[in-house]
Write a protein that holds these residues in place. Sequence first.
Motif, PDB file in Angstrom:
ATOM      1  N   UNK A  56     -13.158  -3.126  -5.481  1.00 49.58           N
ATOM      2  CA  UNK A  56     -12.072  -3.823  -4.789  1.00 49.58           C
ATOM      3  C   UNK A  56     -11.279  -2.860  -3.914  1.00 49.58           C
ATOM      4  N   UNK A  57     -11.041  -1.672  -4.414  1.00 44.42           N
ATOM      5  CA  UNK A  57     -10.298  -0.685  -3.629  1.00 44.42           C
ATOM      6  C   UNK A  57     -11.100  -0.243  -2.413  1.00 44.42           C
ATOM      7  N   UNK A  58     -12.406  -0.052  -2.587  1.00 45.02           N
ATOM      8  CA  UNK A  58     -13.246   0.332  -1.451  1.00 45.02           C
ATOM      9  C   UNK A  58     -13.276  -0.770  -0.399  1.00 45.02           C
ATOM     10  N   UNK A  59     -13.354  -2.023  -0.849  1.00 43.85           N
ATOM     11  CA  UNK A  59     -13.347  -3.144   0.096  1.00 43.85           C
ATOM     12  C   UNK A  59     -12.030  -3.196   0.866  1.00 43.85           C
ATOM     13  N   UNK A  60     -10.934  -2.925   0.172  1.00 41.14           N
ATOM     14  CA  UNK A  60      -9.633  -2.942   0.824  1.00 41.14           C
ATOM     15  C   UNK A  60      -9.543  -1.849   1.883  1.00 41.14           C
ATOM     16  N   UNK A  61     -10.027  -0.660   1.560  1.00 40.85           N
ATOM     17  CA  UNK A  61      -9.988   0.441   2.516  1.00 40.85           C
ATOM     18  C   UNK A  61     -10.876   0.157   3.720  1.00 40.85           C
ATOM     19  N   UNK A  62     -12.033  -0.486   3.485  1.00 46.64           N
ATOM     20  CA  UNK A  62     -12.898  -0.856   4.607  1.00 46.64           C
ATOM     21  C   UNK A  62     -12.209  -1.870   5.510  1.00 46.64           C
ATOM     22  N   UNK A  63     -11.480  -2.797   4.902  1.00 43.45           N
ATOM     23  CA  UNK A  63     -10.735  -3.782   5.693  1.00 43.45           C
ATOM     24  C   UNK A  63      -9.667  -3.101   6.533  1.00 43.45           C
ATOM     25  N   UNK A  64      -8.932  -2.188   5.924  1.00 41.49           N
ATOM     26  CA  UNK A  64      -7.904  -1.453   6.662  1.00 41.49           C
ATOM     27  C   UNK A  64      -8.524  -0.661   7.809  1.00 41.49           C
ATOM     28  N   UNK A  65      -9.655  -0.022   7.543  1.00 44.57           N
ATOM     29  CA  UNK A  65     -10.327   0.767   8.573  1.00 44.57           C
ATOM     30  C   UNK A  65     -10.771  -0.115   9.734  1.00 44.57           C
ATOM     31  N   UNK A  66     -11.243  -1.312   9.415  1.00 44.25           N
ATOM     32  CA  UNK A  66     -11.663  -2.246  10.459  1.00 44.25           C
ATOM     33  C   UNK A  66     -10.474  -2.683  11.312  1.00 44.25           C
ATOM     34  N   UNK A  67      -9.331  -2.914  10.673  1.00 46.67           N
ATOM     35  CA  UNK A  67      -8.123  -3.286  11.410  1.00 46.67           C
ATOM     36  C   UNK A  67      -7.701  -2.153  12.343  1.00 46.67           C
TER      37      UNK A  67
END
Length: 325
Positions: A56-67
């Motif tokens: 879940x944390x990795x997915x969140x960081x990937x989302x932030x990186x995409x933003x």
Amino acid sequence: MDRHNDRPIVVGVDDSPSAIPAARWAADLAAREQVSLLLVSTIPAPDYPVAAGGRAERDLLRTFSSVARRRAERVADIVQRDQPSLPIRQLPRVGDPVRELVATSADARMVVVAGPDTRRLPTLLTGSIAERVAEKSHCPVAVWHGRLDDPLSDRRPVLVDLGASAGTGPIGNAFELAELLDVDVIAMRSATPPRRESARLSPQQRNAVRTEQLVAGWQRQYPNVRVTNVIEPDTSARTRAARAGNAQMVVSGDRGGNRLSGMLSRSVSQNLMYRAPCPMIVCDSHELIQPPSVRRVGESARDSGRSAKRARRTDAELTTTGPIG
């Protein structure tokens, strides 16, 4: 190519209304300097543990990186319309915006950040991103203020505030930018009491002589830049901001050092980061945007073309004034 010409102008990109105008302003300078533009888009990392952890944390960081990446791409597209041939790089990051900008400043010509939002209480109490970057940066920092619909350079002069620093950095950078924009320099200094050996001079006269000595060396290097010396006894940020209203940018040598002590202890330079109506460039006393030994391609030809248009400075251009209002 000289190694200094590889240093980009770095722009911190966020979601504030001033971010895109600041990037457009920086791109205009980069195109004139014939250097690249680096857009640093940082999404703050969460300062709390993610309950699910792991994936879940990795997915969140990937989302932030995409933003962060989409934000940088959007700003790059807008800037490229102004400067179609300007090399633009993007650096999306997840982390601390101040840390990321300070890290890139080590190899940058200048860092540009949008002006702070004084409506936010945390900004007023602990300092804005702009203020903290200016305090820690390894190169000059431009804190952008101005018209959102028309952020590019104009014909107004560059104002250098010599009240806080007598070093070569502020005045040298003012000359560099003025020549780049083909405008004049206004050198502003506070009045000081005369020394015993110059007791026959008034404070304003003595300060005018001192200012002339400061700018003399740079004027020889930039003979086509015209200078007007101004004596301003009032050192308040309000008066400095009023003077800045007649300039297209302000250069100051005071980075400030009391960031965590609250609004009452802020330096004039720090307060100008909030009050200035135009971009404000802060640098150390010996910190130059472009070292004196580095000359841009085609500069000699431009110098010879401009020399016929600009007359040498005369005594009539030495202006002594009092406080505003």
